[in-house]
Every structure is written in structure tokens, then in C-alpha cells.
Motif scaffolding. Structure first.
Motif, mmCIF file in Angstrom:
data_model
loop_
_atom_site.group_PDB
_atom_site.id
_atom_site.type_symbol
_atom_site.label_atom_id
_atom_site.label_comp_id
_atom_site.label_asym_id
_atom_site.label_seq_id
_atom_site.Cartn_x
_atom_site.Cartn_y
_atom_site.Cartn_z
ATOM 1 N N THR A 194 0.825 -1.208 0.000
ATOM 2 C CA THR A 194 0.000 0.000 0.000
ATOM 3 C C THR A 194 0.860 1.259 0.000
ATOM 4 N N GLN A 195 1.910 1.276 0.859
ATOM 5 C CA GLN A 195 2.778 2.455 0.924
ATOM 6 C C GLN A 195 3.518 2.655 -0.402
ATOM 7 N N ALA A 196 3.983 1.554 -1.005
ATOM 8 C CA ALA A 196 4.675 1.644 -2.290
ATOM 9 C C ALA A 196 3.723 2.166 -3.374
ATOM 10 N N PHE A 197 2.455 1.737 -3.315
ATOM 11 C CA PHE A 197 1.452 2.194 -4.290
ATOM 12 C C PHE A 197 1.201 3.685 -4.135
ATOM 13 N N TYR A 198 1.093 4.183 -2.867
ATOM 14 C CA TYR A 198 0.910 5.623 -2.634
ATOM 15 C C TYR A 198 2.084 6.415 -3.206
ATOM 16 N N ARG A 199 3.308 5.944 -2.941
ATOM 17 C CA ARG A 199 4.483 6.672 -3.431
ATOM 18 C C ARG A 199 4.515 6.696 -4.961
ATOM 19 N N ARG A 200 4.069 5.616 -5.594
ATOM 20 C CA ARG A 200 4.071 5.589 -7.064
ATOM 21 C C ARG A 200 3.049 6.560 -7.638
#
Length: 265
Positions: A194-200
Motif C-alpha cells: 500500500t505504501q509503495a502504491f501511494y508513493r508511485r
């Protein structure tokens, strides 16, 4: 005279050996803005300093010392000092911590009774009833059948393929069946995904629609969590990053979000 010169040389060598070396630089966010009041700690000596209003700092350190950079709301960063760092500024970029849940104000005091306190966090009854009614309506089949245009059999062209197998449809059905059995079901994203998706999203999508309305990084982070909870963005798009679909879901979430949240200017 020679004795005094010799003593002076030893004194200068001793002062040089114990002279303090300093590391200086600037602390910024991942978007390039200066971060004031960031804490810089030398883990060996315990020395602490804070960055100034422009993000600048200076701290004593020797080669192989570890400097730790800490700022509330950002991921902590650590750096090992080498001789290379004395030749220029050591600039650090801190990544903003994503919120786990939407920030809300609780209007009740915890009583210590788990069953009672959990019920206080349930959605309002009106919302539950409305969602239930909408779900029931969507599942109910239409009462009136839609009109269909049918050509009378007397005027219909002769079907020369009657009784024959339509190979194109058969192959298409077989391919669909195989794809259903081989494709993996969509799974819920874990915390790291989820955090990686937000950063992307923040790195690859054009968010000028939101920044032009005066939204800060915190406003965008809170909205992403709201949109994800409402439209399951990370679950649907973290593996297949469909920019058009993501922006479409975010626009729909935005129309609902601004009705209950005050952000921007």
C-alpha cells in the motif's frame, strides 16, 4: 630556542590530532522542500543538532561515525560518514510517512468495555441503511423486460449454418474458461504494498488538479487514504498500474471527499 620550537611543534601536532571535523549540509523532503527543526544525531558521540529554518545543519563527526536524521512525520534516515563527505555538503532527503488511517476526531470517551466502545466506531445508522437499500436495489432484477426488435420468421434470411457448431464462439469460450482458471484472484494489499502504491501515485501521476487548489502533501496523503478505502485503489491497481482508471476513481472520490472535508485554501 630549539627546545621551545620543538615544544611548539608538538603542541600544534597534538591540537591538529584532536581537532574536531564537521559535516554540513541541508535536509529536504522527497519533494525538495527544506525541512526545519530536523534532528541530527551522532550515534557515537551523542551530539545532537537541529536544522535551521532553511534546513541547514552542521555537526561534528569523524570517518565511520553514523549520523541519524529524524523528523516528525518522515521516515528516519541514517548515513555512515566517509572522508568523501568532508569535501562537500551532505544533503539528505527524507521520505514522508504515509498515514495508516484517516485522521478523525473521536467524539466519545473510552469506557473500557470493548463491546460498547467498538459499537461507537460503527458507521451511522442512516449510512448503513442507505448502503443496504442501494445494495438490495442493485441486486433486484428489473420488473419490466426491455423491448426486443425481432424480425418475423417469414422475412428472416435463411440460416445455412443451422445445426453447425460455431467454431469462433467455441474457441472464444474455451479461451475464457482457461483464463478464468489460470488468472489469480485480486488479493488485498499489505502495508508495504500500500505504501509503495501511494508513493508511485505521487511520483508518476499528475496531481496538479489537487495542488492547484492549495492542497499540501498532508492533504494529498489523507485524500489518498480516503480514496483507497472507498475504491480499493491499492487492491485493484498496485499490480496493474492503470493511470486512466486510477485518475477516474480519484476524481469520483474527490467529489465525495470535499463534501465532508475542508482542505486547501
Amino acid at each position: 630556542m630549539k627546545t621551545k620550537l620543538l615544544l611548539l611543534s608538538f603542541l600544534l601536532m597534538a591540537l591538529s590530532a584532536h581537532a574536531q571535523e564537521y559535516i554540513f549540509g541541508k535536509v529536504r523532503s522527497e519533494f525538495g522542500s527544506e525541512l526545519p527543526n530536523a534532528l541530527i544525531l551522532n550515534t557515537r558521540t551523542g551530539e545532537k543538532v537541529n536544522s535551521d529554518k532553511d534546513g541547514n545543519y552542521m555537526i561534528g563527526a569523524k570517518p565511520s561515525d553514523e549520523l541519524r536524521f529524524v523528523k516528525s512525520g518522515y521516515e528516519r534516515s541514517s548515513t555512515k560518514i566517509s572522508t568523501y563527505n568532508y569535501s562537500g555538503p551532505l544533503n539528505i532527503s527524507l521520505t514522508h510517512s504515509a498515514y495508516l488511517i484517516e485522521e478523525v476526531e473521536l467524539a466519545f470517551q473510552a469506557s473500557g468495555n470493548l463491546k460498547k466502545d467498538v459499537k461507537s466506531l460503527d458507521p451511522p445508522r442512516r449510512v448503513v441503511a442507505l448502503n443496504s437499500s442501494m445494495d438490495s436495489y442493485m441486486r433486484t432484477p428489473p420488473i419490466e423486460s426491455s423491448p426486443k426488435l425481432i424480425t418475423p420468421s417469414a422475412f428472416a434470411p435463411k440460416d445455412y449454418n443451422a445445426g453447425q457448431v460455431d467454431m469462433v464462439k467455441a474457441v472464444s469460450a474455451l479461451i475464457g474458461l482457461v483464463s478464468k482458471t489460470t488468472s489469480s484472484p485480486i488479493s488485498t494489499a499489505n502495508y508495504a504494498e500500500t505504501q509503495a502504491f501511494y508513493r508511485r501515485i505521487k511520483a508518476e501521476l499528475d496531481l496538479s488538479f489537487y495542488t492547484s487548489r492549495g492542497w499540501t502533501e498532508d492533504d494529498i496523503d489523507r485524500f489518498l487514504i480516503y480514496a483507497d478505502n472507498s475504491y480499493s485503489l491499492a487492491k485493484k491497481y498496485r499490480k496493474s498500474f492503470n493511470v486512466v482508471a486510477i485518475l477516474s476513481d480519484m476524481k469520483m472520490a474527490y467529489q465525495e471527499y470535499i463534501k465532508t472535508h475542508k482542505v486547501g485554501t
